[in-house]
Structures are given as structure tokens and as C-alpha cells.
Design an enzyme around this catalytic site. Sequence first.
Site, PDB file in Angstrom:
ATOM      1  N   SER A 189       0.856  -1.186   0.000  1.00  0.00           N
ATOM      2  CA  SER A 189       0.000   0.000   0.000  1.00  0.00           C
ATOM      3  C   SER A 189       0.889   1.230   0.000  1.00  0.00           C
ATOM      4  O   SER A 189       2.045   1.173   0.447  1.00  0.00           O
ATOM      5  CB  SER A 189      -0.869  -0.001   1.265  1.00  0.00           C
ATOM      6  OG  SER A 189      -1.480   1.269   1.447  1.00  0.00           O
ATOM      7  N   TYR A 211      -1.689  -0.691  10.555  1.00  0.00           N
ATOM      8  CA  TYR A 211      -1.807  -0.955   9.118  1.00  0.00           C
ATOM      9  C   TYR A 211      -0.532  -0.516   8.391  1.00  0.00           C
ATOM     10  O   TYR A 211       0.015  -1.252   7.564  1.00  0.00           O
ATOM     11  CB  TYR A 211      -3.034  -0.232   8.558  1.00  0.00           C
ATOM     12  CG  TYR A 211      -3.308  -0.508   7.094  1.00  0.00           C
ATOM     13  CD1 TYR A 211      -3.964  -1.676   6.704  1.00  0.00           C
ATOM     14  CD2 TYR A 211      -2.924   0.384   6.101  1.00  0.00           C
ATOM     15  CE1 TYR A 211      -4.227  -1.934   5.365  1.00  0.00           C
ATOM     16  CE2 TYR A 211      -3.180   0.133   4.758  1.00  0.00           C
ATOM     17  CZ  TYR A 211      -3.831  -1.022   4.396  1.00  0.00           C
ATOM     18  OH  TYR A 211      -4.083  -1.280   3.054  1.00  0.00           O
TER      19      TYR A 211
HETATM   20  P1  NAP Z   1     -11.579  -5.486   0.881  1.00  0.00           P
HETATM   21  O1  NAP Z   1     -12.486  -4.827  -0.081  1.00  0.00           O
HETATM   22  O2  NAP Z   1     -11.834  -5.324   2.336  1.00  0.00           O
HETATM   23  O3  NAP Z   1     -11.471  -7.043   0.518  1.00  0.00           O
HETATM   24  C1  NAP Z   1     -10.630  -7.859   1.306  1.00  0.00           C
HETATM   25  C2  NAP Z   1     -10.618  -9.267   0.753  1.00  0.00           C
HETATM   26  O4  NAP Z   1      -9.779 -10.059   1.610  1.00  0.00           O
HETATM   27  C3  NAP Z   1     -11.974  -9.923   0.749  1.00  0.00           C
HETATM   28  O5  NAP Z   1     -12.046 -10.822  -0.340  1.00  0.00           O
HETATM   29  C4  NAP Z   1     -11.991 -10.692   2.066  1.00  0.00           C
HETATM   30  O6  NAP Z   1     -12.892 -11.784   1.967  1.00  0.00           O
HETATM   31  C5  NAP Z   1     -10.536 -11.144   2.163  1.00  0.00           C
HETATM   32  N1  NAP Z   1     -10.058 -11.372   3.522  1.00  0.00           N
HETATM   33  C6  NAP Z   1     -10.163 -10.550   4.600  1.00  0.00           C
HETATM   34  N2  NAP Z   1      -9.586 -11.132   5.665  1.00  0.00           N
HETATM   35  C7  NAP Z   1      -9.105 -12.325   5.253  1.00  0.00           C
HETATM   36  C8  NAP Z   1      -8.405 -13.376   5.894  1.00  0.00           C
HETATM   37  N3  NAP Z   1      -8.107 -13.333   7.201  1.00  0.00           N
HETATM   38  N4  NAP Z   1      -8.064 -14.468   5.160  1.00  0.00           N
HETATM   39  C9  NAP Z   1      -8.383 -14.542   3.857  1.00  0.00           C
HETATM   40  N5  NAP Z   1      -9.049 -13.572   3.192  1.00  0.00           N
HETATM   41  C10 NAP Z   1      -9.397 -12.481   3.890  1.00  0.00           C
HETATM   42  O7  NAP Z   1     -10.073  -4.953   0.662  1.00  0.00           O
HETATM   43  P2  NAP Z   1      -9.387  -4.339  -0.652  1.00  0.00           P
HETATM   44  O8  NAP Z   1      -9.551  -2.879  -0.607  1.00  0.00           O
HETATM   45  O9  NAP Z   1      -9.831  -5.100  -1.852  1.00  0.00           O
HETATM   46  O10 NAP Z   1      -7.855  -4.629  -0.322  1.00  0.00           O
HETATM   47  C11 NAP Z   1      -7.155  -5.725  -0.890  1.00  0.00           C
HETATM   48  C12 NAP Z   1      -5.670  -5.564  -0.537  1.00  0.00           C
HETATM   49  O11 NAP Z   1      -5.178  -4.342  -1.090  1.00  0.00           O
HETATM   50  C13 NAP Z   1      -5.398  -5.472   0.961  1.00  0.00           C
HETATM   51  O12 NAP Z   1      -4.180  -6.102   1.257  1.00  0.00           O
HETATM   52  C14 NAP Z   1      -5.282  -3.984   1.212  1.00  0.00           C
HETATM   53  O13 NAP Z   1      -4.515  -3.702   2.353  1.00  0.00           O
HETATM   54  C15 NAP Z   1      -4.598  -3.564  -0.069  1.00  0.00           C
HETATM   55  N6  NAP Z   1      -4.791  -2.138  -0.390  1.00  0.00           N
HETATM   56  C16 NAP Z   1      -6.033  -1.611  -0.577  1.00  0.00           C
HETATM   57  C17 NAP Z   1      -6.167  -0.272  -0.915  1.00  0.00           C
HETATM   58  C18 NAP Z   1      -7.481   0.375  -1.160  1.00  0.00           C
HETATM   59  O14 NAP Z   1      -7.496   1.620  -1.363  1.00  0.00           O
HETATM   60  N7  NAP Z   1      -8.602  -0.357  -1.183  1.00  0.00           N
HETATM   61  C19 NAP Z   1      -5.027   0.537  -1.028  1.00  0.00           C
HETATM   62  C20 NAP Z   1      -3.784  -0.030  -0.817  1.00  0.00           C
HETATM   63  C21 NAP Z   1      -3.668  -1.376  -0.511  1.00  0.00           C
HETATM   64  P3  NAP Z   1     -13.707 -12.320   3.277  1.00  0.00           P
HETATM   65  O15 NAP Z   1     -14.455 -11.165   3.807  1.00  0.00           O
HETATM   66  O16 NAP Z   1     -14.545 -13.429   2.758  1.00  0.00           O
HETATM   67  O17 NAP Z   1     -12.641 -12.833   4.181  1.00  0.00           O
END
Ligand code: NAP
Length: 259
Positions: A150, A163
Site C-alpha cells: 500500500s 496498518y
Molecule cells: P476489501 O475490499 O476489504 O477485501 C478484502 C478481501 O480479503 C476480501 O475478499 C476478504 O474476503 C478477504 N479477507 C479478509 N480477511 C481475510 C483473511 N483473514 N483471510 C483470507 N481472506 C481475507 O479490501 P481491498 O480494498 O480489496 O484490499 C485488498 C488488498 O489491497 C489489501 O491487502 C489492502 O490492504 C490492499 N490495499 C487496498 C487499498 C485500497 O485503497 N482499497 C489501497 C492499498 C492497498 P472475506 O471477507 O470473505 O474474508
Amino acid sequence: MAVALVTGGSRGIGLGISRRLVADGFDVAILATRPEPEAVAELRDLAGRADRVRYVQGSVADLADHARLLDDAVAAWGRLDLLVNNAGVAPSPRADLLEAGPESFDRVLGVNLRGPYFLTQAFARRVIELRGPWTGWPDRPVATIINLSSISATAVSIDRGDYCLSKAGVAMATQLWAARLAPEGIVVHEIRPGVIATDMTAAAQAKYDALIDRGMAPVNRWGRPADVAAAVSLLAAGTTPYSTGEVFHVDGGLHIPQL
Ligand code: NAP
């Protein structure tokens, strides 16, 4: 057919990545904590064959679930080509550094750093077993690992220190594993997203809308899961075998220092 494992491939960025990898011709196995969601059926439709998409319900924080994910994919498809360490959680609720407690710290570090660190280890061991004896530098990587970090790996947010630490750790883990796994033919890269519209950022939508109104980044819009998926597709193509440990920003240029 090449085989990809995508943690958290059922929603948000991970679902965007799963869609793209299926379209690119990968068989895809997803690990996530909820019972199999509707999105998996949609991915199977996209794949054209139900047996090209598998879903394992479990947590990346639980090392026993790593073995289940790997066993399931190897039993079904007999090979492993790509691991996308995407699953991650935000602190809930966000809390100031002077207030935030160890429960949130342990949860966030467990899912975002400890889990992918040991899943990488287990995946690499399995790839080496499947690969057999080393026969020299391949034209294509034997396998590729992509870690989702991130912008928070370098930008501080004083209301979510755990985080930020977890993502800085993912950046170092990428370098560590890139150095250790290169002699095994496995390359490791980091994708560093900025602000992407998903469930994770929905809680802070007003904050990011206001930042974008003030000209947050050179490409001044919300990022989309498909933007991140496009970077995964490039790095997973296997066409850059002399590169490892790269950081690929998907943030509209947010990381560029400006005066
Ligand atoms: P999200 O919308 O909250 O989705 C998270 C995904 O991870 C869901 O499929 C969830 O499915 C799964 N998950 C959560 N806890 C888990 C666990 N303990 N074991 C296995 N699966 C798990 O998040 P996102 O925004 O798509 O983020 C994805 C990645 O990108 C993360 O690593 C986040 O830190 C990174 N990121 C995001 C952003 C952003 O702006 N969105 C920016 C920088 C980095 P379930 O609910 O079924 O577990």
C-alpha cells in the site's frame, strides 16, 4: 493451464484480480473467510468451465489453511504458477496512535504480514517440490509471487499505525523473498496501490473524496480494482525473468513528491 492462488480474491481488489487472471487463462483458487460468495459463480461463468475456479474458505492468518489451499490446488491441477498475496484488513475502528490497542495490532499484523509471509514460504516450498532439481536459469520464471502492499508502506497515517507497519513489513518481505527465491527460479514483486474504491475504503470515502477535490494525485481520480488487476496481469505474464523485487505503484502518481 497456469494456476494462480489469490488470497481475498472474492471481493474488492482481489475480485478484480481474479477476474483478470481468469480472462488471461489462469485457473484460479481463492482463499477467503466467508462462505463461498456469489462472485465465485460469476467467475466460473467467466471461465467457461466450473472446474477452472476453486474456493477455499479459511483465513490467511491460519497456517493450517495455507496447507489446505495448496493441497486443494495441487490435487485439482497438479501445478502452481502464481501466488497473489492480496487479502488484507484495515484496523477497525481506526484509532489514534496514543489510543490504539494491541488487539487491533495483532489482528492487522496477523492477516497482513504474518499470514502472507508464511504462505509465501509454504507456496515456495511446494513449487520447489513440484519443480524438481534445479536445471539453470529458466526463460520464464518457475513461479511468480505478487504482494499487495500500500502507499501506507511509506506514507504515515497516525490513525492506523498498525496498518502502516504491516504494509512496510510487506515491502521488506518482498525484498527478502525476492533475494531468497531468485536462485530457485521464483520471482517476487510488490504492487503498491494508492486509493482504490472497495469495501475497505468505503468507510473513509468522504475523506478521500475531499482529497481528490483538492487534487490529491496527478491521475486525480479513485483507483479501481481493474487498475490493480492490470498490473498483476503484466507482472504475472512471465515475460520479465531478469527482474525481481520490483515495486509497481498503482496510485495515479500519488507517490511522486511534489513542491
Ligand atoms: P476489501 O475490499 O476489504 O477485501 C478484502 C478481501 O480479503 C476480501 O475478499 C476478504 O474476503 C478477504 N479477507 C479478509 N480477511 C481475510 C483473511 N483473514 N483471510 C483470507 N481472506 C481475507 O479490501 P481491498 O480494498 O480489496 O484490499 C485488498 C488488498 O489491497 C489489501 O491487502 C489492502 O490492504 C490492499 N490495499 C487496498 C487499498 C485500497 O485503497 N482499497 C489501497 C492499498 C492497498 P472475506 O471477507 O470473505 O474474508
